[in-house]
Scaffold this motif. Structure first.
Motif, mmCIF file in Angstrom:
data_model
loop_
_atom_site.group_PDB
_atom_site.id
_atom_site.type_symbol
_atom_site.label_atom_id
_atom_site.label_comp_id
_atom_site.label_asym_id
_atom_site.label_seq_id
_atom_site.Cartn_x
_atom_site.Cartn_y
_atom_site.Cartn_z
ATOM 1 N N VAL A 45 -60.519 49.580 20.522
ATOM 2 C CA VAL A 45 -59.617 49.331 21.470
ATOM 3 C C VAL A 45 -58.234 49.571 21.091
ATOM 4 O O VAL A 45 -58.190 48.783 19.756
ATOM 5 C CB VAL A 45 -59.965 47.967 22.098
ATOM 6 C CG1 VAL A 45 -59.013 47.928 23.339
ATOM 7 C CG2 VAL A 45 -61.352 47.959 22.737
ATOM 8 N N ARG A 46 -57.454 49.778 21.743
ATOM 9 C CA ARG A 46 -55.855 49.964 21.354
ATOM 10 C C ARG A 46 -54.964 48.953 21.968
ATOM 11 O O ARG A 46 -55.079 48.752 23.322
ATOM 12 C CB ARG A 46 -55.141 51.382 21.598
ATOM 13 C CG ARG A 46 -53.936 51.542 21.195
ATOM 14 C CD ARG A 46 -53.564 52.925 21.433
ATOM 15 N NE ARG A 46 -51.961 53.225 21.231
ATOM 16 C CZ ARG A 46 -51.866 53.604 19.971
ATOM 17 N NH1 ARG A 46 -52.365 54.044 19.036
ATOM 18 N NH2 ARG A 46 -50.182 53.864 19.756
ATOM 19 N N ARG A 47 -54.467 48.057 21.229
ATOM 20 C CA ARG A 47 -53.461 47.208 21.779
ATOM 21 C C ARG A 47 -52.272 47.237 21.217
ATOM 22 O O ARG A 47 -51.998 47.676 20.234
ATOM 23 C CB ARG A 47 -53.993 45.598 21.067
ATOM 24 C CG ARG A 47 -55.283 45.061 21.401
ATOM 25 C CD ARG A 47 -55.621 44.834 22.712
ATOM 26 N NE ARG A 47 -56.931 44.064 23.262
ATOM 27 C CZ ARG A 47 -57.934 44.269 23.065
ATOM 28 N NH1 ARG A 47 -58.356 45.091 22.061
ATOM 29 N NH2 ARG A 47 -58.951 43.560 23.307
ATOM 30 N N THR A 48 -51.243 47.104 22.261
ATOM 31 C CA THR A 48 -49.761 47.143 21.934
ATOM 32 C C THR A 48 -48.842 46.286 22.321
ATOM 33 O O THR A 48 -49.138 45.606 23.335
ATOM 34 C CB THR A 48 -49.497 48.450 22.796
ATOM 35 O OG1 THR A 48 -50.054 49.833 22.441
ATOM 36 C CG2 THR A 48 -47.837 48.856 22.398
ATOM 37 N N ARG A 79 -67.906 45.983 5.783
ATOM 38 C CA ARG A 79 -66.712 46.566 4.834
ATOM 39 C C ARG A 79 -66.188 47.744 5.652
ATOM 40 O O ARG A 79 -66.622 48.093 6.511
ATOM 41 C CB ARG A 79 -67.464 47.308 3.733
ATOM 42 C CG ARG A 79 -68.043 46.087 2.803
ATOM 43 C CD ARG A 79 -68.711 46.664 1.533
ATOM 44 N NE ARG A 79 -67.685 47.425 0.707
ATOM 45 C CZ ARG A 79 -67.647 48.399 0.037
ATOM 46 N NH1 ARG A 79 -69.116 49.061 0.294
ATOM 47 N NH2 ARG A 79 -66.878 49.014 -0.648
ATOM 48 N N GLY A 80 -64.556 47.737 5.596
ATOM 49 C CA GLY A 80 -63.884 48.619 6.290
ATOM 50 C C GLY A 80 -62.678 49.048 5.691
ATOM 51 O O GLY A 80 -62.285 48.407 4.513
ATOM 52 N N VAL A 81 -61.612 49.645 6.246
ATOM 53 C CA VAL A 81 -60.601 49.971 5.736
ATOM 54 C C VAL A 81 -59.350 49.891 7.095
ATOM 55 O O VAL A 81 -59.775 50.094 8.180
ATOM 56 C CB VAL A 81 -60.443 51.386 5.210
ATOM 57 C CG1 VAL A 81 -60.925 52.360 6.228
ATOM 58 C CG2 VAL A 81 -59.460 51.828 4.596
ATOM 59 N N TYR A 86 -60.889 50.854 10.586
ATOM 60 C CA TYR A 86 -62.369 51.627 10.470
ATOM 61 C C TYR A 86 -63.318 50.757 9.917
ATOM 62 O O TYR A 86 -62.962 49.909 8.841
ATOM 63 C CB TYR A 86 -62.119 52.832 10.032
ATOM 64 C CG TYR A 86 -61.091 53.739 10.601
ATOM 65 C CD1 TYR A 86 -61.372 54.454 11.616
ATOM 66 C CD2 TYR A 86 -59.773 53.350 10.284
ATOM 67 C CE1 TYR A 86 -60.200 55.174 12.164
ATOM 68 C CE2 TYR A 86 -58.665 54.368 10.804
ATOM 69 C CZ TYR A 86 -59.009 55.151 12.083
ATOM 70 O OH TYR A 86 -58.071 55.864 12.541
ATOM 71 N N VAL A 87 -64.657 50.851 10.302
ATOM 72 C CA VAL A 87 -65.666 50.136 9.763
ATOM 73 C C VAL A 87 -66.930 51.044 9.306
ATOM 74 O O VAL A 87 -67.105 51.914 9.825
ATOM 75 C CB VAL A 87 -66.308 48.852 10.673
ATOM 76 C CG1 VAL A 87 -66.692 49.194 11.769
ATOM 77 C CG2 VAL A 87 -66.699 47.912 9.588
ATOM 78 N N LYS A 88 -67.365 50.399 8.057
ATOM 79 C CA LYS A 88 -68.649 51.421 7.836
ATOM 80 C C LYS A 88 -69.891 50.961 8.579
ATOM 81 O O LYS A 88 -69.859 49.822 9.107
ATOM 82 C CB LYS A 88 -69.102 50.763 6.160
ATOM 83 C CG LYS A 88 -68.264 51.356 5.344
ATOM 84 C CD LYS A 88 -68.712 50.794 3.957
ATOM 85 C CE LYS A 88 -68.602 51.862 2.596
ATOM 86 N NZ LYS A 88 -69.018 53.146 2.861
ATOM 87 N N VAL A 121 -48.932 48.216 16.946
ATOM 88 C CA VAL A 121 -49.975 48.757 17.517
ATOM 89 C C VAL A 121 -51.113 48.490 16.740
ATOM 90 O O VAL A 121 -51.183 48.485 15.469
ATOM 91 C CB VAL A 121 -50.014 50.168 17.648
ATOM 92 C CG1 VAL A 121 -51.083 50.909 18.009
ATOM 93 C CG2 VAL A 121 -49.056 50.772 18.473
ATOM 94 N N PHE A 122 -52.228 47.873 17.353
ATOM 95 C CA PHE A 122 -53.644 47.619 16.547
ATOM 96 C C PHE A 122 -54.821 48.396 17.222
ATOM 97 O O PHE A 122 -54.876 48.271 18.459
ATOM 98 C CB PHE A 122 -53.691 46.222 16.502
ATOM 99 C CG PHE A 122 -55.161 45.935 15.847
ATOM 100 C CD1 PHE A 122 -55.601 46.332 14.927
ATOM 101 C CD2 PHE A 122 -56.031 45.174 16.853
ATOM 102 C CE1 PHE A 122 -56.967 46.140 14.372
ATOM 103 C CE2 PHE A 122 -57.412 44.972 16.634
ATOM 104 C CZ PHE A 122 -57.790 45.341 15.269
ATOM 105 N N GLU A 123 -55.615 49.027 16.586
ATOM 106 C CA GLU A 123 -56.596 49.864 16.868
ATOM 107 C C GLU A 123 -57.926 49.022 16.311
ATOM 108 O O GLU A 123 -57.883 49.228 15.231
ATOM 109 C CB GLU A 123 -56.938 51.323 16.814
ATOM 110 C CG GLU A 123 -55.644 52.042 17.531
ATOM 111 C CD GLU A 123 -55.836 53.544 17.473
ATOM 112 O OE1 GLU A 123 -56.525 53.959 16.744
ATOM 113 O OE2 GLU A 123 -54.984 54.116 18.392
ATOM 114 N N SER A 124 -58.846 48.695 17.280
ATOM 115 C CA SER A 124 -59.923 47.904 16.780
ATOM 116 C C SER A 124 -61.109 48.610 16.179
ATOM 117 O O SER A 124 -61.001 50.039 16.390
ATOM 118 C CB SER A 124 -60.281 46.867 17.468
ATOM 119 O OG SER A 124 -61.037 47.438 18.699
ATOM 120 N N THR A 125 -62.142 48.057 15.358
ATOM 121 C CA THR A 125 -63.190 49.202 14.937
ATOM 122 C C THR A 125 -63.969 49.207 15.972
ATOM 123 O O THR A 125 -64.810 49.990 15.967
ATOM 124 C CB THR A 125 -63.816 48.077 13.799
ATOM 125 O OG1 THR A 125 -64.377 46.978 14.346
ATOM 126 C CG2 THR A 125 -62.756 48.045 12.744
ATOM 127 N N GLY A 126 -64.379 48.690 17.003
ATOM 128 C CA GLY A 126 -65.241 48.696 18.097
ATOM 129 C C GLY A 126 -64.730 48.416 19.493
ATOM 130 O O GLY A 126 -63.742 47.991 19.480
#
Length: 118
Positions: A42-45, A97-99, A115-117, A31-36
């Protein structure tokens, strides 16, 4: 592979922009959840959908590069602070920058929440 080694390998794969290496370190049901877009991304599975994101990111972003700033693990979780840089169409540099908050299973990334600043 233990969680610390898996996180190190995953960070290195992202740093190189090697989609095959990235996907070799993710589970088939990842599972990947993008920053925007904000606020939830957006959630990708699944490996096919997640791979498509990386192919587009590294293929369509000029000079795309991730650099690790800090990482640590706790059990089956990992946290990776990063800096993403690129070159805009006008030649000017950009960065954010993000995490990532990661969950590992059997030495592979099962979940990557970004997540992104900003």
């Amino acid at each position: 592979m233990d969680t610390a080694a898996a996180l190190t390998a995953f960070s290195a794969a992202f740093g190189s922009g090697d989609v095959d290496a990235i996907m070799a370190l993710m589970t088939d049901d990842c599972v990947f959840e993008s920053t925007g877009p904000a606020p939830d991304g957006v959630r990708r599975t699944g490996s096919g959908d997640v791979r498509a994101v990386w192919v587009q990111l590294f293929g369509d972003t000029k000079d795309a590069a991730f650099t690790e700033e800090e990482s640590f693990v706790a059990g089956d979780r990992g946290v990776l602070r990063w800096r993403f840089t690129w070159t805009d169409d006008d030649g000017s540099p950009g960065h954010v920058r993000g995490v990532d908050v990661l969950r590992f299973r059997d030495g592979l990334v099962a979940e990557k929440l970004s997540y992104v600043k900003g």
